[in-house]
Design a protein around this motif. Structure first.
Motif, PDB file in Angstrom:
ATOM      1  N   LEU A 109       0.833  -1.207   0.000  1.00  0.00           N
ATOM      2  CA  LEU A 109       0.000   0.000   0.000  1.00  0.00           C
ATOM      3  C   LEU A 109       0.868   1.258   0.000  1.00  0.00           C
ATOM      4  O   LEU A 109       0.560   2.229  -0.698  1.00  0.00           O
ATOM      5  CB  LEU A 109      -0.952   0.005   1.192  1.00  0.00           C
ATOM      6  N   ILE A 110       1.943   1.256   0.775  1.00  0.00           N
ATOM      7  CA  ILE A 110       2.847   2.407   0.799  1.00  0.00           C
ATOM      8  C   ILE A 110       3.468   2.613  -0.575  1.00  0.00           C
ATOM      9  O   ILE A 110       3.539   3.753  -1.068  1.00  0.00           O
ATOM     10  CB  ILE A 110       3.923   2.254   1.897  1.00  0.00           C
ATOM     11  N   ALA A 111       3.895   1.541  -1.220  1.00  0.00           N
ATOM     12  CA  ALA A 111       4.461   1.665  -2.570  1.00  0.00           C
ATOM     13  C   ALA A 111       3.419   2.241  -3.532  1.00  0.00           C
ATOM     14  O   ALA A 111       3.734   3.117  -4.348  1.00  0.00           O
ATOM     15  CB  ALA A 111       4.956   0.308  -3.068  1.00  0.00           C
ATOM     16  N   ASN A 112       2.170   1.776  -3.434  1.00  0.00           N
ATOM     17  CA  ASN A 112       1.095   2.326  -4.271  1.00  0.00           C
ATOM     18  C   ASN A 112       0.905   3.810  -3.994  1.00  0.00           C
ATOM     19  O   ASN A 112       0.753   4.603  -4.927  1.00  0.00           O
ATOM     20  CB  ASN A 112      -0.220   1.604  -4.009  1.00  0.00           C
ATOM     21  N   LEU A 113       0.895   4.184  -2.732  1.00  0.00           N
ATOM     22  CA  LEU A 113       0.692   5.586  -2.373  1.00  0.00           C
ATOM     23  C   LEU A 113       1.847   6.462  -2.853  1.00  0.00           C
ATOM     24  O   LEU A 113       1.630   7.595  -3.291  1.00  0.00           O
ATOM     25  CB  LEU A 113       0.491   5.731  -0.861  1.00  0.00           C
ATOM     26  N   ILE A 114       3.056   5.951  -2.795  1.00  0.00           N
ATOM     27  CA  ILE A 114       4.194   6.719  -3.309  1.00  0.00           C
ATOM     28  C   ILE A 114       4.018   6.950  -4.807  1.00  0.00           C
ATOM     29  O   ILE A 114       4.251   8.056  -5.311  1.00  0.00           O
ATOM     30  CB  ILE A 114       5.532   6.025  -2.990  1.00  0.00           C
ATOM     31  N   GLY A 115       3.581   5.925  -5.529  1.00  0.00           N
ATOM     32  CA  GLY A 115       3.319   6.093  -6.959  1.00  0.00           C
ATOM     33  C   GLY A 115       2.248   7.128  -7.232  1.00  0.00           C
ATOM     34  O   GLY A 115       2.378   7.966  -8.132  1.00  0.00           O
ATOM     35  N   ILE A 116       1.185   7.096  -6.442  1.00  0.00           N
ATOM     36  CA  ILE A 116       0.104   8.080  -6.586  1.00  0.00           C
ATOM     37  C   ILE A 116       0.628   9.474  -6.283  1.00  0.00           C
ATOM     38  O   ILE A 116       0.328  10.436  -6.993  1.00  0.00           O
ATOM     39  CB  ILE A 116      -1.076   7.703  -5.670  1.00  0.00           C
ATOM     40  N   TRP A 117       1.429   9.592  -5.246  1.00  0.00           N
ATOM     41  CA  TRP A 117       1.979  10.896  -4.870  1.00  0.00           C
ATOM     42  C   TRP A 117       2.903  11.428  -5.961  1.00  0.00           C
ATOM     43  O   TRP A 117       2.848  12.608  -6.315  1.00  0.00           O
ATOM     44  CB  TRP A 117       2.728  10.776  -3.542  1.00  0.00           C
ATOM     45  N   LEU A 118       3.742  10.557  -6.506  1.00  0.00           N
ATOM     46  CA  LEU A 118       4.661  10.991  -7.560  1.00  0.00           C
ATOM     47  C   LEU A 118       3.915  11.415  -8.823  1.00  0.00           C
ATOM     48  O   LEU A 118       4.346  12.324  -9.523  1.00  0.00           O
ATOM     49  CB  LEU A 118       5.660   9.880  -7.892  1.00  0.00           C
ATOM     50  N   ALA A 119       2.807  10.745  -9.115  1.00  0.00           N
ATOM     51  CA  ALA A 119       2.019  11.100 -10.300  1.00  0.00           C
ATOM     52  C   ALA A 119       1.330  12.445 -10.119  1.00  0.00           C
ATOM     53  O   ALA A 119       1.061  13.143 -11.092  1.00  0.00           O
ATOM     54  CB  ALA A 119       0.989  10.013 -10.593  1.00  0.00           C
ATOM     55  N   GLY A 120       1.060  12.818  -8.869  1.00  0.00           N
ATOM     56  CA  GLY A 120       0.452  14.116  -8.583  1.00  0.00           C
ATOM     57  C   GLY A 120      -0.983  14.229  -9.032  1.00  0.00           C
ATOM     58  O   GLY A 120      -1.671  13.245  -9.233  1.00  0.00           O
ATOM     59  N   ARG A 121      -1.386  15.450  -9.225  1.00  0.00           N
ATOM     60  CA  ARG A 121      -2.768  15.737  -9.609  1.00  0.00           C
ATOM     61  C   ARG A 121      -2.972  15.410 -11.084  1.00  0.00           C
ATOM     62  O   ARG A 121      -2.200  15.843 -11.934  1.00  0.00           O
ATOM     63  CB  ARG A 121      -3.068  17.209  -9.354  1.00  0.00           C
ATOM     64  N   PRO A 122      -4.024  14.645 -11.396  1.00  0.00           N
ATOM     65  CA  PRO A 122      -4.260  14.329 -12.803  1.00  0.00           C
ATOM     66  C   PRO A 122      -4.753  15.552 -13.563  1.00  0.00           C
ATOM     67  O   PRO A 122      -5.277  16.487 -12.978  1.00  0.00           O
ATOM     68  CB  PRO A 122      -5.360  13.262 -12.738  1.00  0.00           C
TER      69      PRO A 122
END
Length: 142
Positions: A109-122
């Motif tokens: 889940l942390i790895a997923n959240l880091i990916g989401i954070w790095l992708a930023g706002r769509p």
């Protein structure tokens, strides 16, 4: 990352975390969680438990839609990290199979959240802007 893939990534991760918080809230499990936090020496354990529970209910739909990603996702990462340190790591790595209640799922889940954070706002637009299309065309030509 493709926008559809990012949306799926956001929504799936948000649903998992949303269900976790909602279950704790609706079953009043936050009361037991608060008792645990207090027993571990954290001040105001019950208030902290309810604050975490409410956050886990409110935040995931927001960052799934791309809202407040830069602020909400790091808080979720901190909550999951604390859970690993306090609960899961002492149990080992595996959630099932080679052990029970370990850190592997929270780490994912942390790895997923880091990916989401790095992708930023769509991007708000469902179609690429002219500038994005032109940049893509230049990349394809080069």
């Amino acid at each position: 990352m493709d926008r559809t893939a990012l949306l799926l990534h956001r929504v799936a991760t948000a649903l998992i975390l949303e269900i976790h918080g909602a279950y704790r809230g609706f079953t009043l499990g936050a009361n037991g969680f608060g008792g645990y936090l207090t027993s571990q020496g954290l001040p105001l354990g019950h208030i902290l438990a309810w604050a975490i529970t409410i956050f886990e209910i409110v935040a995931p739909p927001l960052w799934a839609m791309g809202l407040f990603v830069r602020w909400l996702v790091p808080v979720h990462i901190a909550i999951l990290t604390a859970g690993i340190v306090m609960v899961h790591a002492p149990e080992g790595w595996f959630v099932v199979g080679g052990g029970r209640n370990g850190a592997e799922f929270s780490s994912l889940l942390i790895a997923n959240l880091i990916g989401i954070w790095l992708a930023g706002r769509p991007r708000v637009s469902a179609t690429p802007s002219a500038a994005h299309r032109a940049a893509a065309d230049r990349r394809e030509e080069g």
